[in-house]
Design an enzyme around this catalytic site. Structure first.
Site, PDB file in Angstrom:
ATOM      1  N   HIS A  81       0.963  -1.161  -0.109  1.00 42.77           N
ATOM      2  CA  HIS A  81       0.019  -0.143   0.107  1.00 42.77           C
ATOM      3  C   HIS A  81       0.935   1.257  -0.076  1.00 42.77           C
ATOM      4  CE1 HIS A  81      -3.138   2.960   2.205  1.00 42.77           C
ATOM      5  NE2 HIS A  81      -3.497   2.480   1.061  1.00 42.77           N
ATOM      6  N   HIS A  97      -0.994  10.908  -1.998  1.00 43.74           N
ATOM      7  CA  HIS A  97      -2.241  10.491  -1.479  1.00 43.74           C
ATOM      8  C   HIS A  97      -3.319  11.520  -1.101  1.00 43.74           C
ATOM      9  CE1 HIS A  97      -5.023   9.417   1.899  1.00 43.74           C
ATOM     10  NE2 HIS A  97      -5.230   8.203   1.155  1.00 43.74           N
TER      11      HIS A  97
END
Length: 289
Positions: free
Chosen positions: A39, A81
């Site tokens: 991730h 992100h």
């Protein structure tokens, strides 16, 4: 040359089939139970969404990495992100008068000046926010596979077309690469757009649609990727009972699993993949299970 082309096509087809097959043999960084996806790269061990993070994933032996894509003020795609630069860079020091420091309000050249590593560790001082071009070239160099998230598409009209154009320019939409790439989003409209623009591409919806709506999602998404705490064995079975746009059953990648108990839990549910900040921890747990 003909033999090489046939071999390359066979490899791509096999990769596309094995991606969603729960009985696939173990590959590098994976187990026979589920694909393990790093991730934001191996983000427990290096600053997230950086080249250092995907390099670390490769060093640990993991094939699949995940990232997030957003767009700058001057139209460049970057890998980060948050919609703000504040958490993972030193933007507040470099540009103190430009709060709230949104990605969309800075040019690519300005973002390239920022330190995206010191917040994580002094050892990563000077690490930069990569452009998507830089990122794709490193993924290719590392022989990795990519779960690419289109982040906040409502902020960036047309980002789906732009992302696919860049992927095509980098050679990632040919037959050889299609089995190494999944594009996902929390926006169903964004996933649908990607599927319509490039039907051969594997796509995923981030979230947990109601069981009654799974057939509607299956028109444009090959996977349903929910948070691990929101699912059950029954839900995973319901997803698996639906056929997706490429004639395969829908798959499930669960996020974000960082400990052995949660890893055992979701594997028991029958998930096809596990998205984790600690891929080595999940791999060890699954091998010990």
């Amino acid at each position: 040359m003909h033999a090489r082309a046939v071999a390359a096509t066979a490899v791509a087809i096999l990769a596309a089939v094995t991606l969603l097959s729960p009985s696939s043999p173990a590959r590098a960084g994976e187990t026979g139970d589920a694909t393990v996806i790093a991730h934001r790269g191996a983000s427990a061990y290096a600053p997230e969404n950086t080249l250092a993070s995907i390099d670390k994933a490769a060093q640990l032996g993991f094939t699949w990495v995940e990232n997030d894509v957003q767009r700058t003020k001057d139209g460049r795609l970057v890998v980060i992100h948050d919609d703000s630069l504040a958490r993972t860079t030193n933007v507040e020091d470099v540009f103190p008068g430009r709060a709230p420091w949104k990605v969309k309000d800075f040019t690519a050249a300005e973002i390239a000046r920022l330190d995206a590593g010191s917040w994580y560790s002094p050892a990563y001082a000077g690490t930069r926010v990569p452009t998507l071009e830089q990122y794709m070239r490193r993924v290719e160099h590392n022989h990795e596979r990519l779960l690419l998230e289109i982040k906040n598409p409502e902020l960036y009209p047309g980002i789906e077309q732009q992302t696919l154009k860049l992927l095509g320019n980098e050679g990632w939409l040919d037959q050889r690469h299609l089995g190494r790439l999944v594009v996902q989003s929390f926006s169903a409209d964004s996933v649908r757009t990607v599927h319509e623009l490039k039907p051969a591409l594997t796509t995923a919806f981030l979230g947990k649609p109601p069981v009654a709506q799974l057939h509607a999602y299956a028109r444009f998404a090959d996977l349903v990727n929910p948070s691990y705490g929101s699912i059950s064995a029954g839900y995973v079975s319901s997803v698996h009972a639906v056929t997706g746009p490429h004639g395969r059953r829908l798959g499930v990648f669960a996020w974000t699993v960082d400990d052995k108990v949660a890893a055992w839990q979701v594997v028991g549910y029958g998930v096809d993949g596990i998205i984790t900040n600690k891929p080595d921890v999940v791999r060890a747990a699954l091998r010990a299970n």
